[in-house]
Design a protein around this motif. Structure first.
Motif, PDB file in Angstrom:
ATOM      1  N   SER A  54       3.620  -3.680  13.049  1.00  0.00           N
ATOM      2  CA  SER A  54       4.162  -2.374  12.648  1.00  0.00           C
ATOM      3  C   SER A  54       4.224  -2.266  11.124  1.00  0.00           C
ATOM      4  CB  SER A  54       5.533  -2.138  13.275  1.00  0.00           C
ATOM      5  OG  SER A  54       6.491  -3.078  12.810  1.00  0.00           O
ATOM      6  N   GLY A  55       4.508  -3.367  10.454  1.00  0.00           N
ATOM      7  CA  GLY A  55       4.515  -3.358   8.992  1.00  0.00           C
ATOM      8  C   GLY A  55       3.129  -3.145   8.416  1.00  0.00           C
ATOM      9  N   ALA A  56       2.103  -3.756   9.020  1.00  0.00           N
ATOM     10  CA  ALA A  56       0.732  -3.564   8.562  1.00  0.00           C
ATOM     11  C   ALA A  56       0.302  -2.110   8.734  1.00  0.00           C
ATOM     12  CB  ALA A  56      -0.214  -4.499   9.322  1.00  0.00           C
ATOM     13  N   LEU A  57       0.657  -1.525   9.870  1.00  0.00           N
ATOM     14  CA  LEU A  57       0.363  -0.117  10.120  1.00  0.00           C
ATOM     15  C   LEU A  57       1.037   0.765   9.071  1.00  0.00           C
ATOM     16  CD1 LEU A  57      -0.776   2.022  12.306  1.00  0.00           C
ATOM     17  CD2 LEU A  57       1.598   2.112  13.020  1.00  0.00           C
ATOM     18  N   ALA A  58       2.312   0.537   8.848  1.00  0.00           N
ATOM     19  CA  ALA A  58       3.069   1.347   7.887  1.00  0.00           C
ATOM     20  C   ALA A  58       2.529   1.179   6.472  1.00  0.00           C
ATOM     21  CB  ALA A  58       4.549   0.973   7.938  1.00  0.00           C
ATOM     22  N   LEU A  59       2.187  -0.041   6.085  1.00  0.00           N
ATOM     23  CA  LEU A  59       1.680  -0.273   4.741  1.00  0.00           C
ATOM     24  C   LEU A  59       0.320   0.395   4.547  1.00  0.00           C
ATOM     25  CD1 LEU A  59       2.255  -1.589   2.029  1.00  0.00           C
ATOM     26  CD2 LEU A  59       1.128  -3.647   2.876  1.00  0.00           C
ATOM     27  N   GLY A  60      -0.548   0.323   5.556  1.00  0.00           N
ATOM     28  CA  GLY A  60      -1.834   1.009   5.459  1.00  0.00           C
ATOM     29  C   GLY A  60      -1.658   2.505   5.278  1.00  0.00           C
ATOM     30  N   ALA A  61      -0.779   3.098   6.079  1.00  0.00           N
ATOM     31  CA  ALA A  61      -0.539   4.548   5.989  1.00  0.00           C
ATOM     32  C   ALA A  61       0.087   4.912   4.644  1.00  0.00           C
ATOM     33  CB  ALA A  61       0.361   4.995   7.136  1.00  0.00           C
ATOM     34  N   LEU A  62       1.066   4.136   4.210  1.00  0.00           N
ATOM     35  CA  LEU A  62       1.747   4.423   2.946  1.00  0.00           C
ATOM     36  C   LEU A  62       0.778   4.374   1.772  1.00  0.00           C
ATOM     37  CD1 LEU A  62       4.375   4.796   1.224  1.00  0.00           C
ATOM     38  CD2 LEU A  62       4.457   2.292   1.136  1.00  0.00           C
ATOM     39  N   LEU A  63       0.026   3.291   1.667  1.00  0.00           N
ATOM     40  CA  LEU A  63      -0.861   3.135   0.517  1.00  0.00           C
ATOM     41  C   LEU A  63      -2.002   4.143   0.528  1.00  0.00           C
ATOM     42  CD1 LEU A  63      -0.921  -0.737   0.053  1.00  0.00           C
ATOM     43  CD2 LEU A  63       0.468   0.984  -1.127  1.00  0.00           C
ATOM     44  N   GLU A  64      -2.502   4.481   1.700  1.00  0.00           N
ATOM     45  CA  GLU A  64      -3.540   5.516   1.778  1.00  0.00           C
ATOM     46  C   GLU A  64      -2.984   6.865   1.338  1.00  0.00           C
ATOM     47  OE1 GLU A  64      -7.270   7.308   2.443  1.00  0.00           O
ATOM     48  OE2 GLU A  64      -6.693   5.202   2.232  1.00  0.00           O
ATOM     49  N   ALA A 126      -6.460  -4.545  12.342  1.00  0.00           N
ATOM     50  CA  ALA A 126      -6.625  -3.293  13.093  1.00  0.00           C
ATOM     51  C   ALA A 126      -5.485  -2.318  12.793  1.00  0.00           C
ATOM     52  CB  ALA A 126      -6.690  -3.587  14.591  1.00  0.00           C
ATOM     53  N   ALA A 127      -4.257  -2.821  12.760  1.00  0.00           N
ATOM     54  CA  ALA A 127      -3.107  -1.955  12.476  1.00  0.00           C
ATOM     55  C   ALA A 127      -3.208  -1.348  11.080  1.00  0.00           C
ATOM     56  CB  ALA A 127      -1.803  -2.735  12.627  1.00  0.00           C
ATOM     57  N   THR A 128      -3.644  -2.140  10.103  1.00  0.00           N
ATOM     58  CA  THR A 128      -3.812  -1.625   8.753  1.00  0.00           C
ATOM     59  C   THR A 128      -4.882  -0.537   8.723  1.00  0.00           C
ATOM     60  OG1 THR A 128      -3.163  -3.749   7.824  1.00  0.00           O
ATOM     61  CG2 THR A 128      -4.345  -2.249   6.361  1.00  0.00           C
ATOM     62  N   THR A 129      -5.977  -0.775   9.438  1.00  0.00           N
ATOM     63  CA  THR A 129      -7.052   0.210   9.497  1.00  0.00           C
ATOM     64  C   THR A 129      -6.567   1.509  10.138  1.00  0.00           C
ATOM     65  OG1 THR A 129      -8.691  -1.549   9.614  1.00  0.00           O
ATOM     66  CG2 THR A 129      -9.401   0.632  10.344  1.00  0.00           C
ATOM     67  N   VAL A 130      -5.818   1.397  11.218  1.00  0.00           N
ATOM     68  CA  VAL A 130      -5.253   2.593  11.864  1.00  0.00           C
ATOM     69  C   VAL A 130      -4.283   3.295  10.912  1.00  0.00           C
ATOM     70  CG1 VAL A 130      -3.783   3.411  13.759  1.00  0.00           C
ATOM     71  CG2 VAL A 130      -5.601   1.758  14.214  1.00  0.00           C
ATOM     72  N   ALA A 136      -5.048   9.074   5.891  1.00  0.00           N
ATOM     73  CA  ALA A 136      -6.130   9.989   5.535  1.00  0.00           C
ATOM     74  C   ALA A 136      -6.062  11.259   6.385  1.00  0.00           C
ATOM     75  CB  ALA A 136      -7.479   9.295   5.708  1.00  0.00           C
ATOM     76  N   TRP A 137      -5.810  11.088   7.683  1.00  0.00           N
ATOM     77  CA  TRP A 137      -5.699  12.239   8.587  1.00  0.00           C
ATOM     78  C   TRP A 137      -4.559  13.164   8.153  1.00  0.00           C
ATOM     79  CZ3 TRP A 137      -1.580  13.361  11.942  1.00  0.00           C
ATOM     80  CH2 TRP A 137      -1.804  14.428  12.813  1.00  0.00           C
ATOM     81  N   HIS A 138      -3.437  12.568   7.832  1.00  0.00           N
ATOM     82  CA  HIS A 138      -2.286  13.370   7.388  1.00  0.00           C
ATOM     83  C   HIS A 138      -2.630  14.122   6.101  1.00  0.00           C
ATOM     84  CE1 HIS A 138       1.817  14.623   6.759  1.00  0.00           C
ATOM     85  NE2 HIS A 138       1.746  14.126   5.537  1.00  0.00           N
ATOM     86  N   HIS A 139      -3.309  13.469   5.195  1.00  0.00           N
ATOM     87  CA  HIS A 139      -3.690  14.114   3.932  1.00  0.00           C
ATOM     88  C   HIS A 139      -4.625  15.296   4.194  1.00  0.00           C
ATOM     89  CE1 HIS A 139      -4.606  14.488  -0.305  1.00  0.00           C
ATOM     90  NE2 HIS A 139      -5.883  14.534   0.020  1.00  0.00           N
ATOM     91  N   ARG A 140      -5.636  15.089   5.029  1.00  0.00           N
ATOM     92  CA  ARG A 140      -6.570  16.177   5.342  1.00  0.00           C
ATOM     93  C   ARG A 140      -5.842  17.336   6.020  1.00  0.00           C
ATOM     94  NH1 ARG A 140      -9.657  11.810   6.984  1.00  0.00           N
ATOM     95  NH2 ARG A 140      -9.188  12.249   9.168  1.00  0.00           N
ATOM     96  N   ARG A 141      -4.938  17.004   6.920  1.00  0.00           N
ATOM     97  CA  ARG A 141      -4.192  18.043   7.634  1.00  0.00           C
ATOM     98  C   ARG A 141      -3.287  18.824   6.689  1.00  0.00           C
ATOM     99  NH1 ARG A 141      -0.132  17.046  12.664  1.00  0.00           N
ATOM    100  NH2 ARG A 141       0.807  19.062  12.439  1.00  0.00           N
TER     101      ARG A 141
END
Length: 147
Positions: A54-64, A126-130, A136-141
């Motif tokens: 969950s931390g990897a997922l959150a960090l990927g989303a945050l930094l993106e 995988a979690a970081t990639t997601v 990116a999806w949130h930014h485009r939206r």
């Protein structure tokens, strides 16, 4: 506090150090609390796996999201340091992952240890990639809603 004086590195600014420390305290408390409530079936380190993924997922989303918002300055820098380096840095734990794997190996559960390491490393990637994809999806939206 969101700008640096001259060319002094960020890690030499007490305000930024304080942000990382405060985020770290909260992240460590969150990890500890989740570690208490997530069961560890058969002494298998599920809590550490869930926390790290969950931390990897959150960090990927945050930094993106932060990188798409502009340069690492101002509020983006504050968020990166407080949430990314501080909170998520303390929330996730490589040392516990390594120790859990060693305990499994010592207990004679080599297959479980190998599975745990594979799930942690491959799952983390995988979690970081997601997370990056979600950022990116949130930014485009969000950009699509602007006039």
């Amino acid at each position: 506090m969101t700008t640096t004086e001259g060319t002094r590195p960020v890690h030499l600014h007490w305000g930024f150090i304080g942000l990382v420390a405060a985020g770290g305290v909260l992240g460590a408390l969150a990890r500890y609390g989740l570690g208490l409530v997530i069961p560890a079936p058969g002494a298998w380190p599920l809590p550490t796996l869930v926390i790290n993924l969950s931390g990897a997922l959150a960090l990927g989303a945050l930094l993106e999201a932060l990188s798409r918002g502009g340069p690492d300055a101002g509020s983006r820098r504050v968020l990166r340091l407080a949430l990314g380096t501080g909170f998520l840095g303390a929330y996730t734990t490589y040392s516990t992952l390594a120790l859990d794997a060693v305990h499994l190996f010592i207990a004679g559960a080599a297959t479980a240890a190998a599975g745990y390491l594979a799930a942690s490393l491959l799952g983390g990637a995988a979690a970081t990639t997601v997370g990056i994809w979600l950022g990116a999806w949130h930014h485009r939206r969000a950009r699509g809603r602007q006039p």
